[in-house]
Design a protein around this motif. Sequence first.
Motif, mmCIF file in Angstrom:
data_model
loop_
_atom_site.group_PDB
_atom_site.id
_atom_site.type_symbol
_atom_site.label_atom_id
_atom_site.label_comp_id
_atom_site.label_asym_id
_atom_site.label_seq_id
_atom_site.Cartn_x
_atom_site.Cartn_y
_atom_site.Cartn_z
ATOM 1 N N GLU A 1 -6.465 3.156 4.290
ATOM 2 C CA GLU A 1 -6.399 2.118 5.315
ATOM 3 C C GLU A 1 -7.319 0.933 5.047
ATOM 4 O OE1 GLU A 1 -9.377 4.220 8.529
ATOM 5 O OE2 GLU A 1 -7.268 4.787 8.501
ATOM 6 N N ARG A 2 -8.232 1.056 4.090
ATOM 7 C CA ARG A 2 -9.167 -0.032 3.812
ATOM 8 C C ARG A 2 -8.669 -1.007 2.737
ATOM 9 N NH1 ARG A 2 -11.714 4.536 4.880
ATOM 10 N NH2 ARG A 2 -13.444 4.561 6.340
ATOM 11 N N ILE A 3 -7.736 -0.571 1.883
ATOM 12 C CA ILE A 3 -7.404 -1.372 0.705
ATOM 13 C C ILE A 3 -6.780 -2.729 1.057
ATOM 14 C CG2 ILE A 3 -5.139 -0.327 0.228
ATOM 15 C CD1 ILE A 3 -7.807 -1.478 -2.337
ATOM 16 N N ILE A 4 -5.889 -2.784 2.009
ATOM 17 C CA ILE A 4 -5.266 -4.063 2.352
ATOM 18 C C ILE A 4 -6.315 -5.047 2.886
ATOM 19 C CG2 ILE A 4 -3.595 -5.232 3.847
ATOM 20 C CD1 ILE A 4 -2.129 -3.775 1.661
ATOM 21 N N PRO A 5 -7.156 -4.660 3.864
ATOM 22 C CA PRO A 5 -8.187 -5.615 4.311
ATOM 23 C C PRO A 5 -9.168 -6.000 3.203
ATOM 24 C CG PRO A 5 -7.949 -3.834 5.908
ATOM 25 C CD PRO A 5 -7.121 -3.464 4.718
ATOM 26 N N LEU A 6 -9.531 -5.051 2.345
ATOM 27 C CA LEU A 6 -10.443 -5.372 1.240
ATOM 28 C C LEU A 6 -9.814 -6.391 0.292
ATOM 29 C CD1 LEU A 6 -11.788 -1.794 0.404
ATOM 30 C CD2 LEU A 6 -13.153 -3.721 1.241
ATOM 31 N N LEU A 7 -8.568 -6.141 -0.090
ATOM 32 C CA LEU A 7 -7.883 -7.072 -0.984
ATOM 33 C C LEU A 7 -7.697 -8.436 -0.317
ATOM 34 C CD1 LEU A 7 -5.209 -4.762 -2.633
ATOM 35 C CD2 LEU A 7 -7.084 -5.955 -3.807
ATOM 36 N N VAL B 1 -2.092 -15.070 0.998
ATOM 37 C CA VAL B 1 -1.558 -13.742 1.274
ATOM 38 C C VAL B 1 -0.508 -13.853 2.367
ATOM 39 C CG1 VAL B 1 -2.098 -11.395 2.014
ATOM 40 C CG2 VAL B 1 -3.735 -12.650 0.592
ATOM 41 N N VAL B 2 0.693 -13.385 2.068
ATOM 42 C CA VAL B 2 1.800 -13.434 3.026
ATOM 43 C C VAL B 2 1.771 -12.108 3.793
ATOM 44 C CG1 VAL B 2 4.280 -13.756 3.321
ATOM 45 C CG2 VAL B 2 3.080 -14.950 1.470
ATOM 46 N N SER B 3 0.952 -12.083 4.841
ATOM 47 C CA SER B 3 0.685 -10.832 5.538
ATOM 48 C C SER B 3 1.896 -10.280 6.278
ATOM 49 C CB SER B 3 -0.498 -10.981 6.491
ATOM 50 O OG SER B 3 -0.279 -12.037 7.389
ATOM 51 N N ASN B 4 2.814 -11.142 6.734
ATOM 52 C CA ASN B 4 3.981 -10.620 7.456
ATOM 53 C C ASN B 4 4.975 -9.939 6.508
ATOM 54 O OD1 ASN B 4 4.870 -13.080 6.311
ATOM 55 N ND2 ASN B 4 6.437 -13.303 7.886
ATOM 56 N N ALA B 5 4.817 -10.122 5.207
ATOM 57 C CA ALA B 5 5.684 -9.443 4.240
ATOM 58 C C ALA B 5 5.002 -8.204 3.661
ATOM 59 C CB ALA B 5 6.073 -10.389 3.111
ATOM 60 N N SER B 6 3.682 -8.110 3.764
ATOM 61 C CA SER B 6 2.944 -6.972 3.213
ATOM 62 C C SER B 6 3.249 -5.709 4.005
ATOM 63 C CB SER B 6 1.444 -7.274 3.224
ATOM 64 O OG SER B 6 1.158 -8.389 2.403
ATOM 65 N N LEU B 7 3.180 -4.574 3.316
ATOM 66 C CA LEU B 7 3.539 -3.336 3.993
ATOM 67 C C LEU B 7 2.836 -2.120 3.411
ATOM 68 C CD1 LEU B 7 7.005 -1.952 3.000
ATOM 69 C CD2 LEU B 7 5.991 -3.820 1.766
ATOM 70 N N THR B 8 2.831 -1.047 4.209
ATOM 71 C CA THR B 8 2.324 0.260 3.793
ATOM 72 C C THR B 8 3.484 1.238 3.872
ATOM 73 O OG1 THR B 8 0.078 -0.180 4.568
ATOM 74 C CG2 THR B 8 0.723 2.133 4.344
ATOM 75 N N ASN C 1 0.869 -1.179 0.000
ATOM 76 C CA ASN C 1 0.000 0.000 0.000
ATOM 77 C C ASN C 1 0.908 1.232 0.000
ATOM 78 O OD1 ASN C 1 -1.906 1.990 0.462
ATOM 79 N ND2 ASN C 1 -2.495 1.259 2.479
ATOM 80 N N THR C 2 0.643 2.170 -0.892
ATOM 81 C CA THR C 2 1.507 3.345 -1.009
ATOM 82 C C THR C 2 0.967 4.573 -0.271
ATOM 83 O OG1 THR C 2 0.475 4.064 -3.076
ATOM 84 C CG2 THR C 2 2.383 2.589 -3.246
ATOM 85 N N SER C 3 -0.152 4.428 0.440
ATOM 86 C CA SER C 3 -0.734 5.568 1.136
ATOM 87 C C SER C 3 -1.338 5.144 2.467
ATOM 88 C CB SER C 3 -1.820 6.220 0.271
ATOM 89 O OG SER C 3 -2.470 7.250 0.991
ATOM 90 N N PRO C 4 -0.788 5.612 3.585
ATOM 91 C CA PRO C 4 -1.361 5.277 4.886
ATOM 92 C C PRO C 4 -2.820 5.722 5.028
ATOM 93 C CG PRO C 4 0.814 6.230 5.164
ATOM 94 C CD PRO C 4 0.444 6.391 3.712
ATOM 95 N N GLN C 5 -3.241 6.744 4.256
ATOM 96 C CA GLN C 5 -4.635 7.191 4.305
ATOM 97 C C GLN C 5 -5.580 6.152 3.692
ATOM 98 O OE1 GLN C 5 -2.155 9.154 3.052
ATOM 99 N NE2 GLN C 5 -1.986 10.690 4.662
#
Length: 176
Positions: A115-121, A132-139, A109-113
């Motif tokens: 905040e919904r896109i990661i949970p939606l995806l 989904v490798v959540s421990n590697a995902s980042l904002t 995610n390229t924008s902390p604002q």
Amino acid sequence: MTKLLALSGSLRAVSMNKTVLEACIKLAPAEVDITLYNGLAGLPPFNPDLDGDNPPKKIVTLRKQIGAADGLVISCPEYAHGIPGSFKNMLDWLVSCVEFPEKPVLLINTSPQSERIIPLLMEVLMTMSARVVSNASLTLPLKGRKLDADGIARNAEFGGQLRDSLASFVDAINAV
């Protein structure tokens, strides 16, 4: 060689989502090959009637690229608190294909604002049986910054986080 397919959820010519994926390509370890998918804008609207024995050629090509990849790196904007229609359309074409289930996915995610896109995806991708490798995902707080792919890659904070995230993702892929 670990092969990753990078998918941007933005159709903009100059998109921070595409730019961060280009930075990933620059930061990838030597044993990792990342290809940027550029066909999102040309995909036909999803229609289950067309998803039979002979789906549209662009869909066949997309599915082959998904199948050839060891994992997917996704960076997608949030539009009106949701997944952009063009990206959701692409995901809809992948729901019933045999290439997608259990595919490892890294979300950026390229924008902390946004905040919904990661949970939606995550909801959609997990419904599609992605891993989904959540421990590697980042904002990363890239919104509003005037950085190109080289600038992101050279930035100690952003480049370091992307490098670490890619390494964790590849480790997760290879651990299976």
